[in-house]
Write a protein that holds these residues in place. Sequence first.
Motif, PDB file in Angstrom:
ATOM      1  N   ILE A   1     -32.469 -51.584  17.042  1.00 42.48           N
ATOM      2  CA  ILE A   1     -33.210 -52.400  18.186  1.00 42.48           C
ATOM      3  C   ILE A   1     -32.156 -52.210  19.440  1.00 42.48           C
ATOM      4  CG2 ILE A   1     -34.102 -54.462  18.596  1.00 42.48           C
ATOM      5  CD1 ILE A   1     -34.047 -55.144  15.779  1.00 42.48           C
ATOM      6  N   PRO A   2     -32.640 -51.529  20.493  1.00 39.94           N
ATOM      7  CA  PRO A   2     -31.685 -51.668  21.632  1.00 39.94           C
ATOM      8  C   PRO A   2     -31.988 -52.584  22.506  1.00 39.94           C
ATOM      9  CG  PRO A   2     -33.963 -50.624  22.116  1.00 39.94           C
ATOM     10  CD  PRO A   2     -34.061 -50.896  20.605  1.00 39.94           C
ATOM     11  N   THR A   3     -30.641 -52.417  23.052  1.00 39.11           N
ATOM     12  CA  THR A   3     -30.217 -53.743  23.944  1.00 39.11           C
ATOM     13  C   THR A   3     -29.558 -52.884  25.259  1.00 39.11           C
ATOM     14  OG1 THR A   3     -27.834 -53.598  23.015  1.00 39.11           O
ATOM     15  CG2 THR A   3     -29.414 -55.108  22.010  1.00 39.11           C
ATOM     16  N   ASP A   4     -29.756 -54.148  26.203  1.00 42.27           N
ATOM     17  CA  ASP A   4     -29.149 -53.608  27.471  1.00 42.27           C
ATOM     18  C   ASP A   4     -27.962 -53.864  27.783  1.00 42.27           C
ATOM     19  OD1 ASP A   4     -31.490 -52.684  28.590  1.00 42.27           O
ATOM     20  OD2 ASP A   4     -32.426 -54.667  29.555  1.00 42.27           O
ATOM     21  N   GLU A   5     -27.100 -53.278  28.848  1.00 50.20           N
ATOM     22  CA  GLU A   5     -25.719 -53.555  28.977  1.00 50.20           C
ATOM     23  C   GLU A   5     -25.359 -54.902  29.089  1.00 50.20           C
ATOM     24  OE1 GLU A   5     -22.101 -51.946  31.830  1.00 50.20           O
ATOM     25  OE2 GLU A   5     -24.161 -50.787  31.941  1.00 50.20           O
ATOM     26  N   ASP A   6     -26.287 -55.719  29.788  1.00 57.05           N
ATOM     27  CA  ASP A   6     -25.694 -57.183  30.195  1.00 57.05           C
ATOM     28  C   ASP A   6     -26.341 -58.085  29.187  1.00 57.05           C
ATOM     29  OD1 ASP A   6     -28.475 -56.704  31.111  1.00 57.05           O
ATOM     30  OD2 ASP A   6     -28.368 -57.768  32.693  1.00 57.05           O
ATOM     31  N   GLU A   7     -26.981 -57.661  28.035  1.00 60.46           N
ATOM     32  CA  GLU A   7     -27.505 -58.516  27.331  1.00 60.46           C
ATOM     33  C   GLU A   7     -26.468 -59.143  26.412  1.00 60.46           C
ATOM     34  OE1 GLU A   7     -31.502 -58.085  24.188  1.00 60.46           O
ATOM     35  OE2 GLU A   7     -30.875 -56.532  25.679  1.00 60.46           O
ATOM     36  N   THR A   8     -26.679 -60.363  25.920  1.00 63.90           N
ATOM     37  CA  THR A   8     -26.088 -61.280  25.151  1.00 63.90           C
ATOM     38  C   THR A   8     -26.819 -61.695  23.754  1.00 63.90           C
ATOM     39  OG1 THR A   8     -24.483 -62.106  27.057  1.00 63.90           O
ATOM     40  CG2 THR A   8     -24.421 -63.239  25.177  1.00 63.90           C
ATOM     41  N   LEU A   9     -26.260 -61.710  22.726  1.00 62.21           N
ATOM     42  CA  LEU A   9     -26.938 -61.901  21.501  1.00 62.21           C
ATOM     43  C   LEU A   9     -26.308 -63.288  20.835  1.00 62.21           C
ATOM     44  CD1 LEU A   9     -26.835 -58.524  19.937  1.00 62.21           C
ATOM     45  CD2 LEU A   9     -28.598 -59.614  21.641  1.00 62.21           C
ATOM     46  N   TYR A  10     -27.181 -64.290  20.343  1.00 57.77           N
ATOM     47  CA  TYR A  10     -26.736 -65.381  19.914  1.00 57.77           C
ATOM     48  C   TYR A  10     -27.190 -65.405  18.609  1.00 57.77           C
ATOM     49  CZ  TYR A  10     -26.094 -66.586  24.919  1.00 57.77           C
ATOM     50  OH  TYR A  10     -25.848 -66.776  26.126  1.00 57.77           O
ATOM     51  N   GLY A  11     -27.009 -66.414  17.493  1.00 55.48           N
ATOM     52  CA  GLY A  11     -27.643 -66.832  16.488  1.00 55.48           C
ATOM     53  C   GLY A  11     -26.745 -66.375  15.091  1.00 55.48           C
ATOM     54  N   PHE A  12     -27.580 -65.678  14.191  1.00 50.24           N
ATOM     55  CA  PHE A  12     -27.148 -65.310  12.850  1.00 50.24           C
ATOM     56  C   PHE A  12     -26.737 -66.277  12.029  1.00 50.24           C
ATOM     57  CE2 PHE A  12     -26.593 -61.506  15.774  1.00 50.24           C
ATOM     58  CZ  PHE A  12     -27.606 -60.755  15.106  1.00 50.24           C
ATOM     59  N   GLY A  13     -27.576 -67.593  12.148  1.00 50.36           N
ATOM     60  CA  GLY A  13     -27.304 -68.765  11.235  1.00 50.36           C
ATOM     61  C   GLY A  13     -26.147 -69.759  11.709  1.00 50.36           C
TER      62      GLY A  13
END
Length: 754
Positions: A116-128
């Motif tokens: 699943i592609p992401t952008d350079e300035d993208e931040t990911l949160y979560g995973f429980g």
Amino acid sequence: MRLTAIGKRVIIKDTMIMKTPPIASIIIGAVIFLGHSSHHAADLGDLSPLTSWNKVARGVWRAEIGNLENEIRYSDLAAAPPRLNALNALSDAAFPFSSKTISFHLDSSEKVMVRIPTDEDETLYGFGLQLDGIKHSRKVMTLNVDHWSKGGGRTHAPVPFYISSKGYGVFFNTARFLKIYNQVGNRKDSLRNPPEVDRNPPSDEPQPGPWLAQPPGDAVEAQVNSPGLELIVFSGNSILEVVQRYNLFHGGGALPPLWGLGFWHRVHATFNADQVKEELEDFEERNFPIDVVGLEPGWMTKSYPCTFEWQKKRFPDPATFTRELLDKGIRLNLWENPYISKSSRLYESMYPLSGSHLVWLGLVPDYTLPQARRLLTDQHHEDHISIGVSGYKIDEVDGYDFWLWPDHATFPSGVSGEAMRQSYGLLMQNMLYTDLFKKRNVRTYGLVRAGNGAASGYPFVIYSDAYNHREYLTGISTSSLCGILWTPEARSARSDREWLNRMQTVCFSAMAQLNAWSSGKKPWSYEKVTNAVRDVIQLRMRLLPYLYTAFADYHFRGIPPVRAMILEDGFAGGNETVIEGKLDSEMNPYAMDRRVEKTDQYMFGPSILVAPFYENQATRREVQLPHGNWYHFYSGNFAGNGETISVTAAELGDRIPLFVKDGAVIPMLSDSVNQVKRAIGHSLEVRWYGTEPGIGDLYEDDGQTFKYEEGASRRRQFKVSKANDGQLNLEETVTNQNQKAMFGELERFVVMTK
């Protein structure tokens, strides 16, 4: 093994598990998306594009890869089907990917990889429920149910759901171990790899940028050992809206009984009936609220493994004991783990319905089997529920590898040991909630040590054997991103100050619980802070109308009642500090930066920001206020707007730092009560903060049954406005008058602005 759809259930051989309605009954339309996106994929030769997505509701799409015929999905175990009306009431949101963006590889050895592609300035949160941080960009995570080890993804509730700062979320709907590479790793055929940089160039040779020890990847890549995988994508116009959609898709949030939001006290593991009664008398004499008493393992004839039968030496007359507590307005919650002792009368019947391996020498029942569920719930009803027990604490459903069954364990239903481990906490919640309580139209609230995806509708709060206060605060935030409730329960402390700070934190969580199973502590065990501890418990009791309404919004609208700051408008992007890495040949040979997250404050209900004192910030701390005017809860004084402020315990009179947004209207009890039953019919105080007009809701039902699902509820709305002459007006209106009032009349209207 074959699955056969029967209405809203699915049978695996003779196994019954809950399942959301068949896709065909809820799909708005099946489409192949060919739209535009900011994400662009290369021609990744060994990967196939995932092109066929079914739109389930506004902002919700699902797609299947491979063969899912024999797979348990977490949505199979949700407490209720998707709340489609609520989902479609949210603003529309576009699908966040083009048809060729998400890709996958399915090989002959039954492994699925999704990219699943992401952008350079993208931040990911979560995973429980992760206790080491809320951001998980540029990390590798192994999502296994575990007794929590810091970092890496193994935790009590490793929910395979992440949220992007770009306004979407992705749910891997599989009850399998999952390994996820979050923006880690660079494919050789990607068109978006950063340029190479010489780490040690001659001084006169220019470079395209700084050398990076960890070149940023441009995708999330997830691998699961399974013949198939379902993906569900949620989109929204804010991160909060993505979370709402995730919760509503899984039936909405839990709505506990009103008594569950009072104060809980778990007594020492070896207490007998007389000792419990003596302790309750102490609560009354010292003027401390209490609503629930928890009995720990000693209430049983045997534990580790368990019999689920009363230890008559300690509790010679359980029915009379329970009835006497109920007469005083006090509920009883029983500890148990699910592993069955040879001394239990269930043992012989459950033996053929259990797995190949033991835990603590006890049988591990296969609770996907209807017969196993019936055996346990019939015994629980006969011995516990019929005499007035109100709920359970389900322990030891997480466990390290050496405590639980091995991955190769077998179960009579054919469910793999791996999938059983990932879903066992959910199975226990599903069985007790559905077959024991909801079947009898009685609400419950309890605790559990493991959860996973699609759990938002279950009235069980996760707790931990870890005891780091800072990590507990992080857990409050991370749990809110995945449909999990969490309590940073208090147990003991090294000082009066630590005790007060822990008790203040727990009183502003989903469950206010003192767990004295080992320490034997009481709320008044630290004399210097006894009055301050009593004050914060009483404040929670006064806020019952406000908190109960927040839980109703969780159920009907999907908004977490206690939630991370990133879900609050005006806070985005301000919760991390980067400390530049310095080269050290032993300690930091790649000069990597260190990132410090701001996860020590959170929202409690729609309007109150909580910033507890803790550890090295035990009496003074900084608070980052979102943009907009914010006010001190206790005084109404202006606190700030989008800035970082300092507060001290001395200036607050040893009270927990609380801040309220401009225009907030907060309904609360006019004074404190020591039991929730005394809140019924109690008069109200409505507070208004700031200068802006505002509206405060108050949700009411009977607080005990599921009649609200049939419309037996009401909402009172308190609207504060200003007339042309500057005069303040407070208007109360009532809607949905299908239920008598839970709380009393308005006694005071308090303008808090100073």
